[in-house]
Motif scaffolding. Structure first.
Motif, PDB file in Angstrom:
ATOM      1  N   TYR A  78      -0.697 -13.841 -13.613  1.00 53.89           N
ATOM      2  CA  TYR A  78      -0.013 -12.852 -14.432  1.00 53.89           C
ATOM      3  C   TYR A  78       0.731 -11.898 -13.524  1.00 53.89           C
ATOM      4  O   TYR A  78       0.231 -11.518 -12.455  1.00 53.89           O
ATOM      5  CB  TYR A  78      -1.002 -12.040 -15.273  1.00 53.89           C
ATOM      6  N   ALA A  79       1.928 -11.500 -13.951  1.00 52.08           N
ATOM      7  CA  ALA A  79       2.652 -10.432 -13.272  1.00 52.08           C
ATOM      8  C   ALA A  79       2.419  -9.152 -14.066  1.00 52.08           C
ATOM      9  O   ALA A  79       2.532  -9.153 -15.293  1.00 52.08           O
ATOM     10  CB  ALA A  79       4.141 -10.736 -13.221  1.00 52.08           C
ATOM     11  N   LYS A 124      -3.004   2.202 -15.478  1.00 50.48           N
ATOM     12  CA  LYS A 124      -2.508   3.233 -16.402  1.00 50.48           C
ATOM     13  C   LYS A 124      -3.403   4.466 -16.362  1.00 50.48           C
ATOM     14  O   LYS A 124      -2.920   5.600 -16.431  1.00 50.48           O
ATOM     15  CB  LYS A 124      -2.430   2.654 -17.813  1.00 50.48           C
ATOM     16  N   ALA A 125      -4.707   4.265 -16.221  1.00 51.02           N
ATOM     17  CA  ALA A 125      -5.642   5.394 -16.205  1.00 51.02           C
ATOM     18  C   ALA A 125      -5.401   6.312 -15.007  1.00 51.02           C
ATOM     19  O   ALA A 125      -5.562   7.531 -15.119  1.00 51.02           O
ATOM     20  CB  ALA A 125      -7.085   4.895 -16.201  1.00 51.02           C
ATOM     21  N   VAL A 126      -5.003   5.756 -13.870  1.00 52.90           N
ATOM     22  CA  VAL A 126      -4.766   6.596 -12.690  1.00 52.90           C
ATOM     23  C   VAL A 126      -3.299   6.996 -12.566  1.00 52.90           C
ATOM     24  O   VAL A 126      -2.968   7.894 -11.790  1.00 52.90           O
ATOM     25  CB  VAL A 126      -5.266   5.939 -11.382  1.00 52.90           C
ATOM     26  N   ASN A 127      -2.410   6.373 -13.323  1.00 57.74           N
ATOM     27  CA  ASN A 127      -0.981   6.675 -13.294  1.00 57.74           C
ATOM     28  C   ASN A 127      -0.481   6.740 -14.741  1.00 57.74           C
ATOM     29  O   ASN A 127       0.265   5.885 -15.200  1.00 57.74           O
ATOM     30  CB  ASN A 127      -0.251   5.595 -12.489  1.00 57.74           C
ATOM     31  N   PRO A 128      -0.913   7.759 -15.499  1.00 56.82           N
ATOM     32  CA  PRO A 128      -0.713   7.770 -16.942  1.00 56.82           C
ATOM     33  C   PRO A 128       0.729   7.848 -17.420  1.00 56.82           C
ATOM     34  O   PRO A 128       1.019   7.460 -18.547  1.00 56.82           O
ATOM     35  CB  PRO A 128      -1.510   8.988 -17.413  1.00 56.82           C
ATOM     36  N   SER A 129       1.667   8.297 -16.592  1.00 52.12           N
ATOM     37  CA  SER A 129       3.045   8.375 -17.068  1.00 52.12           C
ATOM     38  C   SER A 129       3.826   7.082 -16.838  1.00 52.12           C
ATOM     39  O   SER A 129       4.982   6.976 -17.234  1.00 52.12           O
ATOM     40  CB  SER A 129       3.768   9.563 -16.421  1.00 52.12           C
ATOM     41  N   ALA A 130       3.194   6.091 -16.231  1.00 43.51           N
ATOM     42  CA  ALA A 130       3.844   4.793 -16.013  1.00 43.51           C
ATOM     43  C   ALA A 130       3.632   3.882 -17.219  1.00 43.51           C
ATOM     44  O   ALA A 130       2.753   4.112 -18.042  1.00 43.51           O
ATOM     45  CB  ALA A 130       3.271   4.125 -14.764  1.00 43.51           C
ATOM     46  N   THR A 131       4.445   2.848 -17.288  1.00 42.61           N
ATOM     47  CA  THR A 131       4.304   1.795 -18.296  1.00 42.61           C
ATOM     48  C   THR A 131       4.075   0.494 -17.547  1.00 42.61           C
ATOM     49  O   THR A 131       4.753   0.220 -16.554  1.00 42.61           O
ATOM     50  CB  THR A 131       5.583   1.684 -19.147  1.00 42.61           C
ATOM     51  N   TYR A 132       3.144  -0.311 -18.010  1.00 48.24           N
ATOM     52  CA  TYR A 132       2.822  -1.575 -17.347  1.00 48.24           C
ATOM     53  C   TYR A 132       3.062  -2.727 -18.310  1.00 48.24           C
ATOM     54  O   TYR A 132       2.521  -2.749 -19.410  1.00 48.24           O
ATOM     55  CB  TYR A 132       1.370  -1.569 -16.868  1.00 48.24           C
ATOM     56  N   GLU A 133       3.887  -3.665 -17.891  1.00 45.76           N
ATOM     57  CA  GLU A 133       4.195  -4.856 -18.675  1.00 45.76           C
ATOM     58  C   GLU A 133       3.466  -6.034 -18.055  1.00 45.76           C
ATOM     59  O   GLU A 133       3.507  -6.210 -16.838  1.00 45.76           O
ATOM     60  CB  GLU A 133       5.703  -5.095 -18.651  1.00 45.76           C
ATOM     61  N   ILE A 134       2.826  -6.843 -18.873  1.00 48.06           N
ATOM     62  CA  ILE A 134       2.076  -7.997 -18.397  1.00 48.06           C
ATOM     63  C   ILE A 134       2.809  -9.258 -18.859  1.00 48.06           C
ATOM     64  O   ILE A 134       3.120  -9.402 -20.045  1.00 48.06           O
ATOM     65  CB  ILE A 134       0.628  -8.011 -18.937  1.00 48.06           C
ATOM     66  N   ARG A 135       3.086 -10.162 -17.916  1.00 48.53           N
ATOM     67  CA  ARG A 135       3.740 -11.428 -18.255  1.00 48.53           C
ATOM     68  C   ARG A 135       3.021 -12.571 -17.564  1.00 48.53           C
ATOM     69  O   ARG A 135       2.771 -12.510 -16.361  1.00 48.53           O
ATOM     70  CB  ARG A 135       5.177 -11.459 -17.765  1.00 48.53           C
ATOM     71  N   LEU A 170      -1.396 -11.271 -10.199  1.00 52.37           N
ATOM     72  CA  LEU A 170      -2.847 -11.381 -10.318  1.00 52.37           C
ATOM     73  C   LEU A 170      -3.251 -12.761 -10.795  1.00 52.37           C
ATOM     74  O   LEU A 170      -2.551 -13.384 -11.591  1.00 52.37           O
ATOM     75  CB  LEU A 170      -3.371 -10.336 -11.314  1.00 52.37           C
ATOM     76  N   ASN A 171      -4.413 -13.209 -10.348  1.00 54.02           N
ATOM     77  CA  ASN A 171      -4.998 -14.452 -10.806  1.00 54.02           C
ATOM     78  C   ASN A 171      -6.151 -14.072 -11.733  1.00 54.02           C
ATOM     79  O   ASN A 171      -7.212 -13.654 -11.286  1.00 54.02           O
ATOM     80  CB  ASN A 171      -5.500 -15.259  -9.608  1.00 54.02           C
ATOM     81  N   CYS A 172      -5.910 -14.173 -13.038  1.00 55.74           N
ATOM     82  CA  CYS A 172      -6.891 -13.738 -14.039  1.00 55.74           C
ATOM     83  C   CYS A 172      -7.319 -14.921 -14.906  1.00 55.74           C
ATOM     84  O   CYS A 172      -6.540 -15.837 -15.154  1.00 55.74           O
ATOM     85  CB  CYS A 172      -6.294 -12.664 -14.941  1.00 55.74           C
ATOM     86  N   ALA A 173      -8.527 -14.842 -15.377  1.00 54.77           N
ATOM     87  CA  ALA A 173      -9.056 -15.897 -16.242  1.00 54.77           C
ATOM     88  C   ALA A 173      -8.406 -15.879 -17.620  1.00 54.77           C
ATOM     89  O   ALA A 173      -8.358 -16.899 -18.301  1.00 54.77           O
ATOM     90  CB  ALA A 173     -10.565 -15.751 -16.376  1.00 54.77           C
TER      91      ALA A 173
END
Length: 124
Positions: free
Chosen positions: A3-4, A99-110, A83-86
């Motif tokens: 996953y990216a 996100k919890a440590v950088n709350p003003s960011a947005t994270y997209e998962i692909r 990341l290599n996730c199950a």
């Protein structure tokens, strides 16, 4: 599955951080990276330079090169993790940690359907 996780942020919010605030933010993010690396989940990760240093290539065979970011948005892509996730749920949980440590960011998962490693993942 790979996953990216793409990290988007308003650039001005990052450039306005003091060196101490930036170091504190990076310390928290690196703590997560260190744990993920020890678990064999973290592949390449990068903090990208700011968009004023970017160029964009558009067009056909003789493509034009333009200064600046590739999209007209309020947030810019400032970093990424491979990341290599199950499962997708595991990738989402990791993005929630960031996100919890950088709350003003947005994270997209692909999901990544093809991965040609430049930097091998632990366990390969």
């Amino acid at each position: 599955m790979f996953y990216a996780i793409l990290a988007y942020h308003v650039e001005g919010a990052i450039t306005q951080l003091s060196p101490e605030e930036d170091a504190e933010l990076m310390k928290h993010l690196i703590n997560i990276n260190t744990r993920l690396e020890s678990e064999g989940k973290l592949g390449p990760a990068a903090r990208l330079d700011f968009t004023q240093s970017a160029v964009t290539v558009r067009g056909k065979s003789n493509a034009d090169v333009f200064d600046g970011p590739f999209a007209e948005t309020k947030e810019q892509l400032l970093g990424l993790y491979i990341l290599n996730c199950a499962s997708r749920d595991e990738a989402v949980a990791i993005a929630q940690e960031f996100k919890a440590v950088n709350p003003s960011a947005t994270y997209e998962i692909r999901p990544i359907s093809y991965f040609a490693p430049g930097v091998s993942l632990a366990g390969d």
